[in-house]
Scaffold this motif. Structure first.
Motif, short mmCIF file in Angstrom:
data_model
loop_
_atom_site.label_atom_id
_atom_site.label_comp_id
_atom_site.label_asym_id
_atom_site.label_seq_id
_atom_site.Cartn_x
_atom_site.Cartn_y
_atom_site.Cartn_z
N MET A 104 0.86 -1.17 0.00
CA MET A 104 0.00 0.00 0.00
C MET A 104 0.90 1.22 0.00
O MET A 104 1.74 1.37 0.87
N GLN A 105 0.68 2.06 -0.96
CA GLN A 105 1.42 3.31 -1.04
C GLN A 105 0.48 4.44 -0.63
O GLN A 105 -0.56 4.63 -1.26
N ASP B 62 -6.41 -7.24 -0.24
CA ASP B 62 -4.96 -7.14 -0.16
C ASP B 62 -4.57 -5.70 -0.46
O ASP B 62 -4.84 -5.21 -1.56
N ALA C 281 -1.66 -4.40 -0.98
CA ALA C 281 -0.41 -4.25 -1.73
C ALA C 281 -0.53 -3.49 -3.04
O ALA C 281 0.29 -2.61 -3.31
N PRO C 282 -1.50 -3.77 -3.90
CA PRO C 282 -1.50 -3.10 -5.20
C PRO C 282 -2.11 -1.71 -5.23
O PRO C 282 -2.20 -1.09 -6.29
N GLU D 9 -2.80 2.43 -4.04
CA GLU D 9 -2.19 3.67 -3.56
C GLU D 9 -3.28 4.72 -3.43
O GLU D 9 -4.33 4.63 -4.07
N ASP E 65 0.63 -2.66 -11.62
CA ASP E 65 1.30 -2.86 -10.34
C ASP E 65 0.68 -2.04 -9.21
O ASP E 65 0.56 -2.50 -8.10
N GLU E 66 0.30 -0.80 -9.51
CA GLU E 66 -0.32 0.02 -8.47
C GLU E 66 -1.60 0.65 -9.02
O GLU E 66 -1.62 1.16 -10.13
#
Length: 166
Positions: free
Chosen positions: A1-2, A35, A37-38, A40, A92-93
């Motif tokens: 996570m951004q 999830d 992760a991907p 932002e 990716d994001e």
């Protein structure tokens, strides 16, 4: 996570907005079974003057507010009270959207409600994130779903139900 945080008001750094926001956002993703992760998102940490300009520009309301959000895509359910669509990252994001939060209004509301500032800010970050994820509170059943999700997420963080009076 951004999570990209833009500090326009230094009081937010002193208040520890970044760790508060990360903890609240991760709890929300965990509760929703997503999830992180991907994904932002961006948070604008500002004051009442700045958020009043944004509220005027985007909502036609020339007053400060506590939090605003701008989802990058429409994820709301078509039926009242339906589960919003899960965002699907294409690369990716995946940018979920943007949140703006006002220090002045948050501090005032927390003091007026006799709540810890960190708890109120955590609630508003969760609230803004849920908007980015397609939740809303305009229709009654949608509001019930959103408030129930907020209460459950905050409960996992040890924060009492923000919708209970007293």
């Amino acid at each position: 996570m951004q999570i990209d945080t833009i500090f326009e008001d230094d009081r937010w750094q002193e208040a520890g907005l970044e760790p508060l926001a990360e903890r609240a956002i991760m709890a929300a993703f965990d509760h929703l079974g997503l999830d992180p992760a991907p994904y932002e998102l961006a948070i604008l940490a500002c004051d009442d003057a700045r958020i009043a300009v944004l509220n005027t520009e985007f909502r036609g309301k020339p007053v400060p507010t506590n939090v605003l959000s701008w989802p990058s895509e429409e994820l709301a359910a078509e039926t009242d009270g339906g589960q919003p669509y899960a965002p699907e990252p294409e690369d990716d994001e995946h940018h979920l959207g943007d949140i703006a939060i006002s220090y002045d209004t948050c501090a005032r509301e927390a003091a007026e409600a006799n709540k810890p500032f960190s708890a109120h800010v955590s609630h508003l970050i969760v609230h803004g994130l849920l908007h980015l994820l397609g939740y809303d509170h305009i229709r009654d059943a949608d509001a019930t779903l959103m408030e129930g999700s907020e209460t459950a997420i905050l409960g996992k963080l040890g924060i009492s139900d923000p919708y209970m009076e007293g």
